[in-house]
Motif scaffolding. Structure first.
Motif, short mmCIF file in Angstrom:
data_model
loop_
_atom_site.label_atom_id
_atom_site.label_comp_id
_atom_site.label_asym_id
_atom_site.label_seq_id
_atom_site.Cartn_x
_atom_site.Cartn_y
_atom_site.Cartn_z
N PHE A 197 -8.70 3.10 6.71
CA PHE A 197 -7.26 2.89 6.48
C PHE A 197 -7.03 1.61 5.67
O PHE A 197 -6.30 1.61 4.67
N ALA A 198 -7.70 0.54 6.07
CA ALA A 198 -7.50 -0.75 5.39
C ALA A 198 -8.00 -0.69 3.95
O ALA A 198 -7.33 -1.13 3.01
N ALA A 199 -9.17 -0.05 3.76
CA ALA A 199 -9.76 0.01 2.41
C ALA A 199 -8.83 0.77 1.47
O ALA A 199 -8.57 0.36 0.33
N LYS A 200 -8.28 1.88 1.97
CA LYS A 200 -7.37 2.69 1.12
C LYS A 200 -6.07 1.94 0.88
O LYS A 200 -5.54 1.91 -0.23
N LEU A 201 -5.59 1.25 1.90
CA LEU A 201 -4.29 0.57 1.78
C LEU A 201 -4.33 -0.48 0.66
O LEU A 201 -3.39 -0.62 -0.11
N VAL A 202 -5.46 -1.18 0.57
CA VAL A 202 -5.54 -2.26 -0.44
C VAL A 202 -6.19 -1.76 -1.72
O VAL A 202 -6.45 -2.54 -2.64
N GLY A 203 -6.48 -0.45 -1.79
CA GLY A 203 -7.05 0.09 -3.03
C GLY A 203 -8.46 -0.38 -3.31
O GLY A 203 -8.87 -0.52 -4.46
N ASN A 204 -9.23 -0.64 -2.24
CA ASN A 204 -10.63 -1.06 -2.42
C ASN A 204 -11.48 0.20 -2.60
O ASN A 204 -12.05 0.73 -1.63
N GLY A 205 -11.55 0.67 -3.84
CA GLY A 205 -12.23 1.94 -4.14
C GLY A 205 -13.70 1.94 -3.79
O GLY A 205 -14.23 2.92 -3.28
N LYS A 206 -14.38 0.80 -4.02
CA LYS A 206 -15.83 0.72 -3.73
C LYS A 206 -16.08 0.90 -2.23
O LYS A 206 -16.94 1.67 -1.81
N LEU A 207 -15.25 0.23 -1.41
CA LEU A 207 -15.43 0.33 0.04
C LEU A 207 -15.05 1.73 0.52
O LEU A 207 -15.75 2.34 1.32
N THR A 208 -13.95 2.27 -0.03
CA THR A 208 -13.53 3.62 0.36
C THR A 208 -14.62 4.63 0.06
O THR A 208 -14.99 5.45 0.92
N ALA A 209 -15.21 4.52 -1.13
CA ALA A 209 -16.27 5.46 -1.52
C ALA A 209 -17.51 5.28 -0.63
O ALA A 209 -18.11 6.27 -0.18
N ALA A 210 -17.85 4.04 -0.33
CA ALA A 210 -19.05 3.79 0.50
C ALA A 210 -18.83 4.31 1.92
O ALA A 210 -19.71 4.94 2.51
#
Ligand code: F1P
Length: 395
Positions: A197-210
């Motif tokens: 949720f946090a990764a998507k909220l801040v648009g952290n694509g690398k973390l979301t993908a990982a």
């Protein structure tokens, strides 16, 4: 990959044991212990896939976060493993989001609720309880509901928990629940929901993908390493198990120590890695297994301590993403995650080796991790136990 130079010391031990009667039947009996717990540990990749699928449709987190003022502090409240889970999440949210998060055991909230709210300025609370039955957590939920002014998110694997009626929002993960007493997949699944949720909220694509790729990576990793870690944990018993970690890894070290204590009734403790020099180092010796949950951020300072403790005779095990040559030289054994991507994406994976290690030690002691000594799945207190608190909190 697991490199295990404890083998030398174990060969002497095995010579003594060789020829012990019924070794193969003893091994079969031991493998039957903690069967359910092992299945749940090994089911984490599938549980994480289901979490990935379901979390896409989760409305509770976006709703409560959307209603919170952007920088309002968050207070996480839980007990036991769920408390260490909540502190791991709070550490992650504080680094990923523009909010200050902290956590307290529910019992602390019961002793000084207004003082804690005053100190943390929290206007949003997350109450985590796998069973949804833990009396201390339910008492806090009721008190917050009666007090008002605080948004509350109840997080549980129990869809019919009172948390659902006491909290303003509820997030349930029934597919992640365990039959066993100890938390394993529910711990990592709930962690992943909050991280994603946090990764998507801040648009952290690398973390979301990982994080998205984690279930498949974990499946391959477990297939290659689970048996080796179980074998390593069963080879040699220690009087004292220490788990060390910095930052979010400190809370995973606390959880690892609790798993070891719960599953194997062994003495286990956790410290911030570099804090170990400030006194606790006095326990380091040949009867101590010291496990480092190595953070990349702190590796340069953490690795020299491994060699120091090895020189004191302690057995040293390192859980790291990459087992570099100096790390292999300084440690007795190393468990390598070997994954690419940001370090935060590996926190759930980092929890798994200690789950397996604790199960192996419980089996070597002839204990059944599915039903640990003295413990129940939830701590449910009698009504009158809350009398003093109810007076103190005016509810
Ligand atoms: C909290 C907890 C567990 C512990 C044991 C007793 O349970 O302390 O963490 O392992 O099962 O209960 P819950 O509130 O998360 O259900």
């Amino acid at each position: 990959m697991i490199k295990n130079v404890l083998r030398r010391k174990n060969q002497r031990a095995r010579k003594k044991k060789r020829g012990a009667p019924g070794n193969s039947s003893a091994r079969a009996a031991s493998a039957a212990l903690g069967k359910c717990t092992l299945e749940e540990i090994l089911s984490q990749p599938e549980t994480w896939r289901e979490t990935r699928r379901r979390a896409l449709h989760d409305r509770a987190l976006p709703e409560i976060f959307g209603k919170a003022a952007a920088t309002e502090p968050w207070l996480f409240i839980a007990c036991g493993s769920s408390y260490y889970l909540s502190r791991t999440i709070a550490a992650q949210w504080s680094s990923l989001l523009p909010v200050t998060c902290t956590g307290v055991p529910a019992s602390e909230m019961l002793f000084a609720p207004e003082e804690l709210l005053q100190r943390t300025r929290a206007r949003n609370a997350v109450l985590i309880s796998r069973s949804g039955k833990t009396t201390e957590v339910l008492r806090v939920a009721r008190w917050l509901a009666a007090r008002g002014g605080i948004q509350t998110l109840g997080v549980t694997c129990n869809e019919s928990s009172e948390l659902g009626t006491s909290c303003t929002h509820t997030l349930t993960l029934p597919w992640a629940d365990e039959k066993s007493m100890v938390m394993t997949r529910s711990f990592t699944a709930i962690l992943l929901v909050f991280q994603q949720f946090a990764a998507k909220l801040v648009g952290n694509g690398k973390l979301t993908a990982a994080l998205d790729a984690l279930p498949e990576e974990a499946e391959q990793w477990l297939a290659a390493n689970a048996d080796k870690i179980l074998a390593f944990g069963a080879k040699r018993r220690f009087k004292d198990y220490v788990f060390l970690g910095q930052g979010a890894h400190y809370w995973l070290a606390q959880e690892a120590a609790l798993k070891m204590t719960e599953m194997s009734s062994s003495y286990a403790q956790a410290y911030h890695t570099l804090e170990f020099r400030h006194g606790p180092k006095a326990i380091a010796g040949r009867d101590t297994l010291i496990t480092f949950l190595l953070s990349e951020a702190g590796a340069v300072e953490e690795i020299p301590l491994i060699g120091e403790l090895k020189k004191l005779g302690a057995a040293t095990l390192v859980i790291a993403n990459r087992a570099t040559p100096d790390l292999l030289r300084e440690s007795d054994a190393a468990i390598e995650l070997g994954m690419d991507g940001p370090e935060e994406a590996r926190l759930a994976m980092t929890a798994i080796p200690a789950q397996l290690l604790a199960l192996a030690v419980s089996r070597s002691k002839g204990l059944n991790a599915d039903a640990p000594r003295n413990l129940t799945r939830a701590v449910v207190l009698d009504a009158e136990d809350g009398g003093a608190w109810a007076k103190r909190s005016g509810s």
